[in-house]
Design a protein around this motif. Structure first.
Motif, PDB file in Angstrom:
ATOM      1  N   THR A 128     -19.808 -17.551 -23.062  1.00 47.47           N
ATOM      2  CA  THR A 128     -18.315 -17.358 -22.744  1.00 47.47           C
ATOM      3  C   THR A 128     -17.813 -17.887 -24.128  1.00 47.47           C
ATOM      4  O   THR A 128     -17.918 -18.873 -24.727  1.00 47.47           O
ATOM      5  CB  THR A 128     -17.943 -18.532 -21.622  1.00 47.47           C
ATOM      6  OG1 THR A 128     -18.297 -19.592 -22.215  1.00 47.47           O
ATOM      7  CG2 THR A 128     -18.400 -18.303 -20.454  1.00 47.47           C
ATOM      8  N   HIS A 172      -6.732  -7.909 -23.624  1.00 46.56           N
ATOM      9  CA  HIS A 172      -7.805  -8.874 -23.462  1.00 46.56           C
ATOM     10  C   HIS A 172      -7.173 -10.404 -23.099  1.00 46.56           C
ATOM     11  O   HIS A 172      -7.902 -11.052 -22.613  1.00 46.56           O
ATOM     12  CB  HIS A 172      -8.514  -9.213 -24.679  1.00 46.56           C
ATOM     13  CG  HIS A 172      -9.040  -8.045 -25.417  1.00 46.56           C
ATOM     14  ND1 HIS A 172     -10.001  -7.357 -24.937  1.00 46.56           N
ATOM     15  CD2 HIS A 172      -8.286  -7.415 -26.500  1.00 46.56           C
ATOM     16  CE1 HIS A 172     -10.067  -6.249 -25.798  1.00 46.56           C
ATOM     17  NE2 HIS A 172      -9.255  -6.100 -26.677  1.00 46.56           N
ATOM     18  N   ASP A 210     -12.372 -20.319 -17.815  1.00 45.61           N
ATOM     19  CA  ASP A 210     -11.347 -20.385 -16.719  1.00 45.61           C
ATOM     20  C   ASP A 210     -10.447 -19.165 -16.691  1.00 45.61           C
ATOM     21  O   ASP A 210      -9.508 -19.269 -17.225  1.00 45.61           O
ATOM     22  CB  ASP A 210     -10.780 -21.862 -16.483  1.00 45.61           C
ATOM     23  CG  ASP A 210     -10.133 -22.120 -18.255  1.00 45.61           C
ATOM     24  OD1 ASP A 210     -10.624 -21.343 -19.022  1.00 45.61           O
ATOM     25  OD2 ASP A 210      -9.133 -23.139 -18.214  1.00 45.61           O
ATOM     26  N   GLY A 211     -10.782 -17.981 -16.652  1.00 40.37           N
ATOM     27  CA  GLY A 211     -10.291 -16.820 -16.506  1.00 40.37           C
ATOM     28  C   GLY A 211      -9.589 -16.182 -17.858  1.00 40.37           C
ATOM     29  O   GLY A 211     -10.364 -16.538 -18.896  1.00 40.37           O
ATOM     30  N   ARG A 212      -8.737 -15.373 -17.985  1.00 41.66           N
ATOM     31  CA  ARG A 212      -8.292 -14.956 -19.281  1.00 41.66           C
ATOM     32  C   ARG A 212      -7.553 -15.688 -20.099  1.00 41.66           C
ATOM     33  O   ARG A 212      -6.940 -16.504 -19.728  1.00 41.66           O
ATOM     34  CB  ARG A 212      -7.381 -13.633 -18.820  1.00 41.66           C
ATOM     35  CG  ARG A 212      -7.959 -12.391 -18.714  1.00 41.66           C
ATOM     36  CD  ARG A 212      -6.694 -11.554 -18.096  1.00 41.66           C
ATOM     37  NE  ARG A 212      -5.669 -11.084 -18.807  1.00 41.66           N
ATOM     38  CZ  ARG A 212      -5.749 -10.092 -19.599  1.00 41.66           C
ATOM     39  NH1 ARG A 212      -6.621  -9.195 -19.766  1.00 41.66           N
ATOM     40  NH2 ARG A 212      -4.461  -9.766 -20.084  1.00 41.66           N
ATOM     41  N   ARG A 225      -5.210 -17.638 -22.978  1.00 41.55           N
ATOM     42  CA  ARG A 225      -3.803 -17.371 -22.897  1.00 41.55           C
ATOM     43  C   ARG A 225      -3.143 -17.615 -24.305  1.00 41.55           C
ATOM     44  O   ARG A 225      -3.806 -18.464 -24.932  1.00 41.55           O
ATOM     45  CB  ARG A 225      -3.125 -18.280 -22.006  1.00 41.55           C
ATOM     46  CG  ARG A 225      -3.519 -17.888 -20.391  1.00 41.55           C
ATOM     47  CD  ARG A 225      -2.802 -18.882 -19.701  1.00 41.55           C
ATOM     48  NE  ARG A 225      -1.180 -18.594 -19.397  1.00 41.55           N
ATOM     49  CZ  ARG A 225      -0.322 -19.269 -18.854  1.00 41.55           C
ATOM     50  NH1 ARG A 225      -0.743 -20.495 -18.100  1.00 41.55           N
ATOM     51  NH2 ARG A 225       0.801 -19.224 -18.922  1.00 41.55           N
ATOM     52  N   HIS A 228      -4.934 -21.299 -25.168  1.00 44.53           N
ATOM     53  CA  HIS A 228      -5.859 -21.179 -26.112  1.00 44.53           C
ATOM     54  C   HIS A 228      -5.535 -20.576 -27.407  1.00 44.53           C
ATOM     55  O   HIS A 228      -6.366 -20.785 -28.635  1.00 44.53           O
ATOM     56  CB  HIS A 228      -7.114 -20.034 -25.363  1.00 44.53           C
ATOM     57  CG  HIS A 228      -7.431 -20.515 -24.037  1.00 44.53           C
ATOM     58  ND1 HIS A 228      -6.872 -19.806 -22.976  1.00 44.53           N
ATOM     59  CD2 HIS A 228      -8.516 -21.294 -23.586  1.00 44.53           C
ATOM     60  CE1 HIS A 228      -7.328 -20.551 -22.039  1.00 44.53           C
ATOM     61  NE2 HIS A 228      -8.202 -21.186 -22.310  1.00 44.53           N
ATOM     62  N   ASP A 236      -3.682 -13.041 -21.686  1.00 42.91           N
ATOM     63  CA  ASP A 236      -2.175 -13.171 -21.349  1.00 42.91           C
ATOM     64  C   ASP A 236      -1.638 -13.656 -22.230  1.00 42.91           C
ATOM     65  O   ASP A 236      -1.768 -14.701 -22.977  1.00 42.91           O
ATOM     66  CB  ASP A 236      -2.408 -13.989 -20.101  1.00 42.91           C
ATOM     67  CG  ASP A 236      -2.899 -13.717 -18.713  1.00 42.91           C
ATOM     68  OD1 ASP A 236      -3.105 -12.310 -18.616  1.00 42.91           O
ATOM     69  OD2 ASP A 236      -3.189 -14.543 -17.980  1.00 42.91           O
ATOM     70  N   LYS A 262      -6.706 -27.066 -24.543  1.00 40.57           N
ATOM     71  CA  LYS A 262      -7.628 -25.819 -24.687  1.00 40.57           C
ATOM     72  C   LYS A 262      -7.588 -24.976 -26.094  1.00 40.57           C
ATOM     73  O   LYS A 262      -8.183 -23.950 -26.179  1.00 40.57           O
ATOM     74  CB  LYS A 262      -7.270 -24.928 -23.581  1.00 40.57           C
ATOM     75  CG  LYS A 262      -7.421 -25.390 -22.106  1.00 40.57           C
ATOM     76  CD  LYS A 262      -7.135 -24.522 -21.218  1.00 40.57           C
ATOM     77  CE  LYS A 262      -7.218 -25.136 -19.754  1.00 40.57           C
ATOM     78  NZ  LYS A 262      -6.469 -24.211 -18.656  1.00 40.57           N
TER      79      LYS A 262
END
Ligand SMILES: NC(=O)C1=CN([C@@H]2O[C@H](COP(=O)(O)OP(=O)(O)OC[C@H]3O[C@@H](n4cnc5c(N)ncnc54)[C@H](O)[C@@H]3O)[C@@H](O)[C@H]2O)C=CC1
Ligand SMILES: O=C(O)C(=O)COP(=O)(O)O
Length: 575
Positions: free
Chosen positions: A10, A38, A16-18, A20, A60, A40, A80
């Motif tokens: 990962t 890719h 935890d999902g896409r 951001r 992120h 948000d 994050k």
């Protein structure tokens, strides 16, 4: 897996999902279009500092220009955050040391807007020389003031450049094209490049001040460049001189500039940048914007369509790469690793991180007196011995070692810092003895137990894109360090496998693979180098059983295994 990504594939630990990305400033859509499939991407203009702090925990990546202050508080709140990208050159609005200590990569676009900045400098140079701003303003008010607005020519005049870097050098070339004589001050300038461009290098700012007709500064804003030109310097200039600033507010002391213009120490200024933007009316910066001898622009140096496309594509490419686990091309706070080098190191980064994880889980948790060490030696053999830039491997080891007991996000940006914090010392050895390797490449991780019980060793290699552990402590093995594993230390006697299988079977646990690792032949016969025995085990009568299982097991299962006859110890590892 890369120096930045996690071992489970990962990217950047984003499970935890896409991912951001937050963009609180106007950034050209050209780059954003690359991110949108890719991630948000949230463009939220005009966030207050408090709003930025309250929203950043969800993101992120953060992409900014010069207006957003990326303070330590913002970086701390950004739990994050993996990358802060500056769509431009100057990173003085980003607390880079705070980002580094949190493992957040800071990237910029070192040359996407330099032509725009250089051209803007020339625009201000000509505007101050020919009173363009004043003339335009007067005409718009219905005036026709010709005799009052007589200017000066720039051809054959002397331009002084402080900071002959990328922008400075472009300004120099353009000015030469205008027929100017260019002299520059830059202690780190390349004399050959300067000579080729026809620029005379001076050794000291004081030397050039009395002779220049125009002065332009193109240094970053640093402690050493703050207030580079103050009252004393302005006083030593020609009364007809004009100064330009398309670098950063503060390289000329703003109060001193106002005084220099008021007192007639210099004739004019072309200013694009201010210590506080937008400048507050009651400050020196505010006075500069209103001053009749000043042509002022609102930080427009990089504001061209082309430059904004360039910087946007530059930084978005890097954000995409970083959040997918790759390397940036122009990180401000990470070592430079060439893509070719990086590709070669990639499998070993993954291998060494796994070896670090295995080390901590196997040696630190094992009961019976074994304690993990803090002094490590990484020995590279075979192909790996020839790699000079092993920073990603070092970082991978730190990451693997601390992964089980720390939530520190470790990467090449902060690995050294985190190792220091945790008291971990790692030395790296490039072994060129071909006799010690039977594989094309091999990594040995060696440590010394803190309790003085001896040496602990893990060896591994990569082959055909697969990773293998070939030695664990005193046992020769061949297994892939993947998923959940039980490592049993037992007497090497018949019937052990059946007993263990029964315990696991009774709890409905599937065994994916099994491997019995036997004692190293040398050690069987008591060769030197073996560590002291933690248990009263007869030499040569031990083995390690490595079981890959399909899911983590609870304490009851582990206790069941521990109670099995002939089992000396059991460890659960997650790789
Ligand atoms: N107004 C705007 O929109 C823009 C402003 N900039 C500003 O321009 C600055 C320069 O950009 P680049 O040329 O790309 O940077 P650069 O890093 O290529 O060049 C800076 C040069 O300054 C020199 N320097 C540093 N300290 C010095 C000192 N005390 N005295 C003399 N020289 C010194 C360095 O040796 C280097 O050659 C950026 O840091 C940024 O703040 C850049 C782009 C757009
Ligand atoms: O790139 C730089 O250093 C600049 O100063 C450009 O700033 P901006 O992105 O236009 O806010």
């Amino acid at each position: 897996m890369t120096p930045i990504a996690t071992s489970n594939g990962t990217a950047m630990g984003i499970a935890d999902g896409r991912p951001r990305i937050l963009i609180p400033e106007k950034v050209s859509p050209d780059g954003l279009a690359m991110l949108e499939p890719h991630f948000d991407v949230d463009v939220k203009l005009g966030l207050t500092p408090a709003e930025l702090i309250s929203q950043i925990p969800a993101y992120h990546g953060l992409i900014v220009r010069s207006e957003t202050k990326v303070t330590e508080e913002v970086l701390l709140a950004g739990k994050k955050l993996r990358v802060v990208a500056r769509a431009g050159v100057g990173v003085d609005n980003i607390n880079v040391p705070a980002a580094t200590s949190r493992g957040i990569i800071v990237v910029n676009s070192p040359s996407g807007n330099i032509l725009a900045a250089a051209e803007h400098t020339i625009a201000l140079l000509l505007a101050t020389a020919r009173n363009i701003g004043k003339a335009d303003g007067s005409l718009k008010q219905g005036g026709w003031e010709r005799s009052k607005l007589v200017g000066i020519e720039v051809g054959r005049k002397v331009l002084g450049i402080v900071g002959l870097g990328k922008v400075g050098m472009n300004v120099a070339r353009m000015a030469m094209g205008l027929g100017m004589q260019v002299i520059a001050v830059d202690p780190y300038a390349n004399p050959d490049m300067a000579r080729q461009a026809g620029v005379d290098l001076a050794s000291d700012l004081k030397e050039i001040l009395p002779v220049v007709d125009f002065l332009t500064i193109h240094t970053p804003l640093l402690a050493t460049t703050l207030d580079l030109v103050g009252e004393e310097e302005f006083k030593s200039m020609k009364k007809t001189a004009r100064v330009l600033n398309v670098a950063r507010g503060g390289v000329y002391n703003e109060a001193a500039l106002v005084k220099a213009l008021d007192e007639g120490w210099i004739a004019g200024a072309g200013i694009d940048v201010f210590t506080s933007e937008p400048p507050k009316p009651d400050t020196a910066a505010g006075q500069i914007t209103r001053h009749p001898k000043v042509v002022a622009t609102p930080h427009l140096g990089a504001s061209t369509v082309e430059a904004q496309e360039n910087v946007s594509i530059d930084v978005c490419t890097q954000v995409l790469e970083i959040l997918r686990g790759g390397l940036p091309t122009s990180a401000v706070n990470a070592p430079i690793i060439l893509p070719e080098e990086y590709r070669k190191l990639q499998p070993f980064v993954q291998l060494i991180e796994k070896m670090g994880r295995l080390y901590t889980q196997h040696f630190v948790r094992t009961k019976g007196g074994l304690v993990g060490g803090r002094n490590f030696e990484l020995i590279y053999h075979g192909d790996l011995a020839g790699m000079s830039n092993t920073k990603p491997l070092y970082a991978a080891l730190v990451k693997g070692l601390v992964a089980s007991f720390s939530d520190s996000h470790v990467n090449i940006v902060n690995a050294t810092l985190i190792a220091k914090e945790k008291g971990i010392k790692i030395s790296e050895t490039h072994s060129h003895q071909s006799s010690d390797v039977t594989y094309a490449n091999l990594v040995t991780l060696r440590a010394h137990a803190e309790d003085g019980s001896g040496e602990q060793v893990i060896e591994g290699y990569a082959s055909d894109k697969r990773l293998y552990i070939s030695k664990l402590d005193r046992f020769n093995a061949t297994f892939n360090p993947e998923g959940t594993m039980i490592i049993l230390h037992n007497y090497d006697e018949p019937g052990k496998i059946g007993g263990v299988g029964m315990v696991l079977g009774s709890h409905g646990i599937n065994i994916r693979f099994m491997q019995v690792a036997s004692l190293d032949e040398d050690l069987k016969h008591g060769a030197s180098g073996a560590r002291a025995e933690p248990h009263a085990v007869k030499k040569g009568n031990e083995a390690l059983m490595i079981l890959g299982i399909d899911r983590p097991v609870d304490d009851e299962v582990m206790e069941g295994l521990r109670r099995s006859e002939g089992v000396l110890d059991v460890v659960l590892v997650q790789l």
